[in-house]
Design a protein around this motif. Sequence first.
Motif, PDB file in Angstrom:
ATOM      1  N   SER A 155       0.819  -1.220   0.000  1.00 38.57           N
ATOM      2  CA  SER A 155       0.000   0.000   0.000  1.00 38.57           C
ATOM      3  C   SER A 155       0.849   1.265   0.000  1.00 38.57           C
ATOM      4  O   SER A 155       0.419   2.312  -0.504  1.00 38.57           O
ATOM      5  N   LEU A 156       2.046   1.183   0.566  1.00 35.34           N
ATOM      6  CA  LEU A 156       2.880   2.374   0.722  1.00 35.34           C
ATOM      7  C   LEU A 156       4.039   2.417  -0.267  1.00 35.34           C
ATOM      8  O   LEU A 156       4.990   3.173  -0.083  1.00 35.34           O
ATOM      9  N   ARG A 157       3.941   1.612  -1.335  1.00 32.84           N
ATOM     10  CA  ARG A 157       5.058   1.529  -2.281  1.00 32.84           C
ATOM     11  C   ARG A 157       5.299   2.847  -3.014  1.00 32.84           C
ATOM     12  O   ARG A 157       6.410   3.096  -3.497  1.00 32.84           O
ATOM     13  N   TYR A 158       4.284   3.718  -3.101  1.00 36.87           N
ATOM     14  CA  TYR A 158       4.472   5.015  -3.750  1.00 36.87           C
ATOM     15  C   TYR A 158       5.089   6.041  -2.793  1.00 36.87           C
ATOM     16  O   TYR A 158       5.432   7.140  -3.217  1.00 36.87           O
ATOM     17  N   ASP A 159       5.181   5.687  -1.517  1.00 40.95           N
ATOM     18  CA  ASP A 159       5.550   6.664  -0.495  1.00 40.95           C
ATOM     19  C   ASP A 159       6.923   6.425   0.120  1.00 40.95           C
ATOM     20  O   ASP A 159       7.720   7.353   0.239  1.00 40.95           O
ATOM     21  N   VAL A 160       7.189   5.197   0.541  1.00 38.02           N
ATOM     22  CA  VAL A 160       8.469   4.882   1.191  1.00 38.02           C
ATOM     23  C   VAL A 160       8.889   3.454   0.839  1.00 38.02           C
ATOM     24  O   VAL A 160       8.050   2.610   0.497  1.00 38.02           O
ATOM     25  N   LYS A 161      10.185   3.207   0.952  1.00 32.73           N
ATOM     26  CA  LYS A 161      10.686   1.851   0.814  1.00 32.73           C
ATOM     27  C   LYS A 161      10.636   1.197   2.193  1.00 32.73           C
ATOM     28  O   LYS A 161      11.052   1.801   3.194  1.00 32.73           O
ATOM     29  N   ILE A 162      10.102  -0.028   2.248  1.00 36.32           N
ATOM     30  CA  ILE A 162       9.958  -0.736   3.523  1.00 36.32           C
ATOM     31  C   ILE A 162      10.569  -2.122   3.390  1.00 36.32           C
ATOM     32  O   ILE A 162      10.330  -2.837   2.406  1.00 36.32           O
ATOM     33  N   VAL A 163      11.363  -2.494   4.384  1.00 35.85           N
ATOM     34  CA  VAL A 163      11.932  -3.843   4.444  1.00 35.85           C
ATOM     35  C   VAL A 163      11.582  -4.458   5.796  1.00 35.85           C
ATOM     36  O   VAL A 163      11.314  -3.741   6.760  1.00 35.85           O
ATOM     37  N   GLN A 164      11.566  -5.787   5.864  1.00 37.94           N
ATOM     38  CA  GLN A 164      11.205  -6.447   7.119  1.00 37.94           C
ATOM     39  C   GLN A 164      12.364  -6.459   8.111  1.00 37.94           C
ATOM     40  O   GLN A 164      12.159  -6.541   9.316  1.00 37.94           O
ATOM     41  N   LYS A 165      13.595  -6.388   7.604  1.00 41.10           N
ATOM     42  CA  LYS A 165      14.759  -6.282   8.484  1.00 41.10           C
ATOM     43  C   LYS A 165      15.906  -5.661   7.707  1.00 41.10           C
ATOM     44  O   LYS A 165      15.911  -5.659   6.466  1.00 41.10           O
ATOM     45  N   ILE A 166      16.878  -5.135   8.410  1.00 41.07           N
ATOM     46  CA  ILE A 166      18.036  -4.537   7.750  1.00 41.07           C
ATOM     47  C   ILE A 166      18.850  -5.651   7.109  1.00 41.07           C
ATOM     48  O   ILE A 166      19.239  -6.616   7.784  1.00 41.07           O
ATOM     49  N   PRO A 167      19.082  -5.562   5.805  1.00 37.22           N
ATOM     50  CA  PRO A 167      19.827  -6.633   5.148  1.00 37.22           C
ATOM     51  C   PRO A 167      21.309  -6.630   5.531  1.00 37.22           C
ATOM     52  O   PRO A 167      21.864  -5.603   5.928  1.00 37.22           O
ATOM     53  N   GLU A 168      21.922  -7.790   5.410  1.00 40.58           N
ATOM     54  CA  GLU A 168      23.360  -7.884   5.642  1.00 40.58           C
ATOM     55  C   GLU A 168      24.094  -7.449   4.382  1.00 40.58           C
ATOM     56  O   GLU A 168      23.561  -7.520   3.273  1.00 40.58           O
ATOM     57  N   ILE A 169      25.304  -6.980   4.528  1.00 39.37           N
ATOM     58  CA  ILE A 169      26.105  -6.567   3.369  1.00 39.37           C
ATOM     59  C   ILE A 169      27.409  -7.362   3.343  1.00 39.37           C
ATOM     60  O   ILE A 169      27.873  -7.867   4.365  1.00 39.37           O
ATOM     61  N   ARG A 170      27.961  -7.475   2.153  1.00 37.39           N
ATOM     62  CA  ARG A 170      29.256  -8.146   2.010  1.00 37.39           C
ATOM     63  C   ARG A 170      30.310  -7.090   1.710  1.00 37.39           C
ATOM     64  O   ARG A 170      30.179  -6.279   0.796  1.00 37.39           O
ATOM     65  N   LYS A 171      31.346  -7.117   2.520  1.00 37.62           N
ATOM     66  CA  LYS A 171      32.429  -6.151   2.359  1.00 37.62           C
ATOM     67  C   LYS A 171      33.754  -6.871   2.593  1.00 37.62           C
ATOM     68  O   LYS A 171      33.926  -7.518   3.627  1.00 37.62           O
TER      69      LYS A 171
END
Length: 521
Positions: A155-171
């Motif tokens: 419903s809010l895809r036009y307004d904000v980006k929402i994720v269920q948890k902070i993704p991990e990153i590879r560095k």
Amino acid sequence: MRRPGRQHSKQAAGGGGGVMKGTLGRLLIGVVVLLICTVSFLVMTTTSGGGGGGGSGFGSEINLDKLWRSADSGGWRPSSAPRSDWPPPPSETNGYLRVRCNGGLNQQRTAICNAVLAARIMNATLVLPELDANSFWHDDSGFGGIYDVEHFIQSLRYDVKIVQKIPEIRKNGKTKKIKAVQLRPPRDAPISWYTTDALAKMKEHGAIYLTPFSHRLAEEIDNPEYQRLRCRVNYHALRFKTNIMKISQSIVDKLRSRGHFMSIHLRFEMDMLAFAGCFDIFNPKEQEILKKYRKENFAPKKLVYEERRAIGKCPLTPEEVGLILRAMRFNNSTRIYLAAGELFGGERFMKPFRALFTHLETHSSVDPTDELSENTQGLLGSAVDYMVCLLSDIFMPTYDGPSNFANNLLGHRLYYGFRTTLRPDRKALAPVFIDREKGRTAGFEEAVRKAMLKTNLGGPHKRIPPESFYTNSWPECFCQTSPKNPEDKCPPDNVLEILEGQLSEAADGRESNSTISVAER
């Protein structure tokens, strides 16, 4: 000393033509005055019907048939779609926003709306809000246990980006978590706090964690599009899970199978009584319990019961609620759904109410399912109460001061088609009830009706502090098809198609530009 009017009459009598001119002049003045009075009356009548007036629009009598229907809309309808340029959230945000929403279900609901707006303001990716498993509710259902997560995100895809948890990153060949730095926002923080202090920390660390997050963003914001976003979250994106909706609908169907029904939020509970300092009607043991609760949970303050009662600061007792309804000519065949926690003082306070209205129900009595009985006082029970009260023909809060449940429902029912609300003016009613207690009962019901007729019964009305935006989102989240003011014009029907197109264009641009997200940095 002669009055000027008499002196003027004598001078006019000096000639026949003067008399005629004077008579015609007075006649013309009389006609003009009559026209002005008529126009003023018509304007007042139209305004009270639903254009921002505070009155009931019922004249001098209460019409029960009219009360059972929705209030006069005055040509307004709910609309929280954007009415100006509203770009989609960009592919690259400034970081991740985590929030912990504390308090009960409806305080958390308000916090979720504020979290979405905060994410939009900061161009942040919102992590699904956390619901506090607090000491009052003893409930760890979490966001996914109460709300439809997929619907919320979609419903809010036009307004904000929402994720269920902070993704991990590879560095450097290693998997790494982004650690959110914890911040405590000021109460009712202005937008500037989010665009400076909070945003600086987000850019520095990649993620921030705002806790506690209740009433941490100012309600009155001079940007109608931001306010409409709050309405999109509150009235469209926040949808309870299927099992809650099914239980609620089942209860509503059973109640309505015998005709109209009313819902009442009885806020005659320990926390509210202790907060209000209304102790004297209880026995010594009960007073001790309330005083102890107040000392442990609220700031020290000298409260005198008689003074508090006289200015309407005490929650209405169940008996007073019954007397108001009886004065408004509801009879004992009225079906009433009670939404409340455990009433303080027990059955002795409910007995007078039951004597006046025998058809009193709760979610447990209407639908005693195992699912509800196991969680009757938790978030599930509160969510079911919320939905039944939202769908009821009439809703009556008995204490809408700091009550998030009542205030949110008043706003939702306004948005849901101006559904009738009975909002007792406790300050106006207090002396009426005090007189009755002292034996002065003559004219009691008439005085109650007079006080209730002066209240707004669910139609559009101007928001005046301390009324909350969540209690009354008019006019920002409403529009008119034939407006006098161009700003009130309803947006085009294809607004969602326009937003979808903008989102698709943004997605195409992301693919061609191959931008790097925060998680990949």
